[in-house]
Design an enzyme around this catalytic site. Structure first.
Site, mmCIF file in Angstrom:
data_model
loop_
_atom_site.group_PDB
_atom_site.id
_atom_site.type_symbol
_atom_site.label_atom_id
_atom_site.label_comp_id
_atom_site.label_asym_id
_atom_site.label_seq_id
_atom_site.Cartn_x
_atom_site.Cartn_y
_atom_site.Cartn_z
ATOM 1 N N LYS A 245 0.831 -1.208 0.000
ATOM 2 C CA LYS A 245 0.000 0.000 0.000
ATOM 3 C C LYS A 245 0.866 1.259 0.000
ATOM 4 O O LYS A 245 1.777 1.397 0.813
ATOM 5 C CB LYS A 245 -0.903 -0.021 1.237
ATOM 6 N N SER B 217 -5.952 2.976 0.833
ATOM 7 C CA SER B 217 -6.535 1.922 1.671
ATOM 8 C C SER B 217 -7.549 1.094 0.901
ATOM 9 O O SER B 217 -8.344 1.628 0.115
ATOM 10 C CB SER B 217 -7.209 2.537 2.906
#
Length: 468
Positions: A120, A145
């Site tokens: 991420k 996210s």
């Protein structure tokens, strides 16, 4: 015999003079979420092995208790509000990491390091903000996210677009559902292993910011239903497996003793998700707060022969300090612009007589100074903030309620005796209050304070998408 010896020498990988660096950064991992920090219902044997073969730092703080801000600090060594980044950036955000900021990847790249990121990012999803524009040779992961997608519980209000995996600067495959999300940990781990094999004969910086255990939780078939803590425990077991795979690959490639491995979280647990959230390990509150449960996270460091094995250190350290420390280890320069991190290499090597850092500023929301800490003393200022206390948490992936603007009063805490921040001792220690107020004034003059409507003198702007 001579021919055999020469053949064996040729087959062994060339050991780089410069150490490799592997950095794990977990999403919403609580202080108490590893079995070596008190987790129950599942085991994390590979992380426990990391702690046994390396050092565990029990007073390690992230710069802000929220995704984008925390990641910005890790990679730049700056308080995130110094560089104009706060909160969690959404899809198509018009701001992101400024091109003028120098990341750890850029500094190591100058020293001949191969750089890879698998996981991420969350520092801007527009092309100019992506990892490949900030020092990473390779990037495979999600840009923000993985709850910022059409299956978000509050999608009607949030109106999130589809979530795609990215390869470099290109979208590759849509993450459509939890079955797709369940493949992420394995996919990023396999890419990390391939990166190690590919670059085994040169120094490398490998950044693995796993999207989990941030909700929505998802575990692959090999781990689903394997823990005694439900899906959350399954996810932690799979993350532990990922760490074990990387450690084993380093050893297999003969790189084990020449690689610094760091493991830490980006902020505390999202407590109102109940059985899908982690544990703050007895600390107060969690993600999105300026109490210790939001900022204090697990930190493990392993480097055989350099970092003492089995050592536990209680010295105050922060994610801000990773960049200057790793830069020194790898012979890299520091960023040209001012940073806030300090070098803790001497402590890392085992010198407990040194105190690299003695204070820390707890900023949150846009640029609000909510607390300051010096040593074990922490002064929390009156501020509106999030609380999870007094509410039943949610279950099965659905969040319970929380209050975002509870008025917290000014309070002084002695974290040595009261790590749960329950007893205000201002009246007993007015000299400590005065000392910490003075420290706060330095922070306000430097970085500003929205609570007092004061601008800072040394803030820098984020990157912005050019107007069309």
């Amino acid at each position: 015999m001579a021919c055999f010896f020469l053949l064996g020498s040729w087959m062994r990988p060339t050991k780089s003079a410069k150490p490799n660096v592997v950095l794990f950064f977990m999403d919403d991992l609580g202080y108490g979420d590893l079995s070596c920090t008190g987790a129950m219902g599942y085991q994390t044997p590979n992380l426990d092995r990391m702690a046994a073969e390396g050092s565990r730092f029990t007073n390690f703080l992230v710069a802000q208790a929220v995704c984008s801000a925390s990641r910005a600090a890790l990679l730049t060594g700056c308080y995130p509000n110094r560089i104009g980044l706060t909160g969690a950036l959404g899809p198509n955000s018009p701001i992101g990491l400024n091109a003028n900021e120098e990341t750890l990847a850029e500094l190591l790249k100058e020293q001949g390091y191969a750089t890879g990121l698998f996981g991420k990012w969350h520092l801007g999803d527009q092309a100019q903000f992506l990892p490949t524009r900030h020092g990473f040779d390779e990037y495979f992961g999600v840009p923000y996210s993985h709850d910022m997608w059409p299956l978000h519980p509050d999608q009607a209000r949030a109106n999130y677009p589809s979530l795609f995996l990215m390869e470099g600067e290109q979208r590759t495959r849509e993450v459509k559902d939890l079955n797709d999300a369940a493949e992420l940990t394995t996919a990023f781990t396999e890419r990390a292993l391939g990166f190690i094999r590919k670059h085994r004969k040169e120094p490398f910086f490998l950044y693995i910011p796993h999207p989990l255990p941030h909700v929505p939780l998802a575990a692959s078939a090999r781990f689903r239903g394997k823990s005694g803590r439900g899906l959350f425990g399954d996810v932690l077991m799979e993350i532990d497996w990922s760490v074990g795979q990387v450690l084993n690959e380093l050893k297999k490639q003969g790189l084990d003793k020449n690689t610094l491995v760091l493991f830490m979280g980006d902020n505390g647990p999202w407590l109102n998700y109940g059985d899908h959230a982690g544990s703050a390990g007895g600390l107060r509150e969690g993600k999105g707060t300026s109490f210790e449960g939001g900022h204090r996270v697990p930190c493990l460091v392993r480097w055989p022969g350099v970092v003492p094995a089995g050592r536990v250190s209680n010295k105050l350290l922060t994610a801000l300090d990773v960049l200057p420390t790793v830069a020194r280890i790898c012979g890299a320069r520091l960023p040209k612009q001012r940073i806030d991190g300090v070098d803790w290499l001497a402590l890392l090597k085992g010198d407990e007589s040194v105190t690299p850092r003695d204070h820390f500023y707890y900023y949150y929301r846009r640029n609000s100074l909510e607390a300051v800490r010096k040593g074990d003393w922490k002064l929390v200022f009156a501020h509106p903030g999030r609380t999870y206390e007094g509410y039943l948490p949610g279950q099965n992936g659905k969040p319970g309620p929380n209050t975002e603007n509870r008025p917290f009063p000014t309070a002084l805490y002695d974290l040595q005796r009261d790590p749960g921040e329950r007893y205000d001792v201002r009246e007993q220690h007015p000299e400590r209050v005065a000392e910490l107020e003075k420290l706060a004034e330095q922070a306000r003059a430097d970085l500003g304070d929205d609570l007092q409507q004061r601008p800072g003198t040394n803030n820098r702007p984020p990157g912005r998408v050019a107007s069309r």
